[in-house]
Design a protein around this motif. Structure first.
Motif, mmCIF file in Angstrom:
data_model
loop_
_atom_site.group_PDB
_atom_site.id
_atom_site.type_symbol
_atom_site.label_atom_id
_atom_site.label_comp_id
_atom_site.label_asym_id
_atom_site.label_seq_id
_atom_site.Cartn_x
_atom_site.Cartn_y
_atom_site.Cartn_z
ATOM 1 N N LEU A 24 0.824 -1.209 0.000
ATOM 2 C CA LEU A 24 0.000 0.000 0.000
ATOM 3 C C LEU A 24 0.862 1.264 0.000
ATOM 4 C CD1 LEU A 24 -2.954 -0.950 2.357
ATOM 5 C CD2 LEU A 24 -3.115 -0.305 -0.051
ATOM 6 N N GLN A 27 1.982 1.699 -3.571
ATOM 7 C CA GLN A 27 0.857 2.136 -4.395
ATOM 8 C C GLN A 27 0.533 3.614 -4.149
ATOM 9 O OE1 GLN A 27 -2.163 -0.858 -3.283
ATOM 10 N NE2 GLN A 27 -2.378 -1.213 -5.482
ATOM 11 N N LEU A 51 -5.580 5.504 -0.748
ATOM 12 C CA LEU A 51 -4.601 4.450 -0.458
ATOM 13 C C LEU A 51 -3.910 4.705 0.888
ATOM 14 C CD1 LEU A 51 -3.141 4.063 -4.044
ATOM 15 C CD2 LEU A 51 -4.432 2.315 -2.785
ATOM 16 N N GLN A 54 -6.264 3.608 3.558
ATOM 17 C CA GLN A 54 -6.267 2.144 3.642
ATOM 18 C C GLN A 54 -5.015 1.666 4.383
ATOM 19 O OE1 GLN A 54 -6.850 0.124 -0.160
ATOM 20 N NE2 GLN A 54 -8.086 1.852 -0.869
ATOM 21 N N HIS A 55 -3.883 2.274 4.065
ATOM 22 C CA HIS A 55 -2.619 1.942 4.711
ATOM 23 C C HIS A 55 -2.725 2.147 6.223
ATOM 24 C CE1 HIS A 55 1.237 3.275 6.446
ATOM 25 N NE2 HIS A 55 1.769 2.303 5.710
#
Length: 167
Positions: A24, A27, A51, A54-55
């Motif tokens: 992640l 990304q 992202l 999410q990380h």
């Protein structure tokens, strides 16, 4: 006089958490680079921020599932006893450089240094060698490593203009 021993926490992540977290991160960084210089409207959330969120959530989940091992420096007498019990092997350069039979010493130092959680020798044996090495290196460093004294003027150092911005 009662001096509290130095302590450190080694966090051991299970499963594929570290791999997923690093993925992640890569990304998010790639997405950030892709949008460099691109203007977006206020109602658009850049992909790299999604992202990044999410990380951060995955890191929180990984931390909750991780094993946090708290280690302490040994008293001088404990350290000296362990060192004396595990003298370096003749002709072994690695042992000579650290002053102990490192193969045996690590097996004694780690359990002696753990404060919490309570881990059995079987628990330690279940770990990967890499995770056990992290515990050993941290325990060794707590006893033999040097530590720079913290600076009391961190705020002033962080608010001082850098060389780049002060010209």
């Amino acid at each position: 006089m009662n001096i509290e021993p130095r302590m450190a926490v080694v966090t051991i992540y299970g499963g594929d958490y570290l791999d997923r977290i690093r993925h992640l991160e890569r990304q998010a960084e790639a997405a950030r680079m892709d949008t460099a210089g691109v203007t977006q409207t206020l109602d658009e959330t850049p992909e790299y921020l999604d992202l990044a969120r999410q990380h951060d959530e995955l890191v929180k989940e990984a931390e909750a599932q991780a094993l946090h091992v708290r280690l302490r420096a040994l008293r001088r007498s404990e350290w000296r006893r362990l060192v004396a019990e595990h003298p370096p092997r003749d002709g072994n350069e690695g042992d000579a450089s650290v002053g102990v039979n490192e193969e045996e010493f690590r097996e004694a130092l780690v359990p002696a240094s753990i404060v919490e959680p309570e881990l059995t020798l079987n628990d330690l044996d279940e770990m990967s060698d890499a995770d056990f090495d992290r515990l050993y290196l941290t325990a060794f460093s707590l006893n033999r490593g040097t530590v720079a004294d913290p600076k009391a003027d961190l705020v002033s150092r962080m608010t001082r203009p850098s060389d780049e911005t002060s010209s």
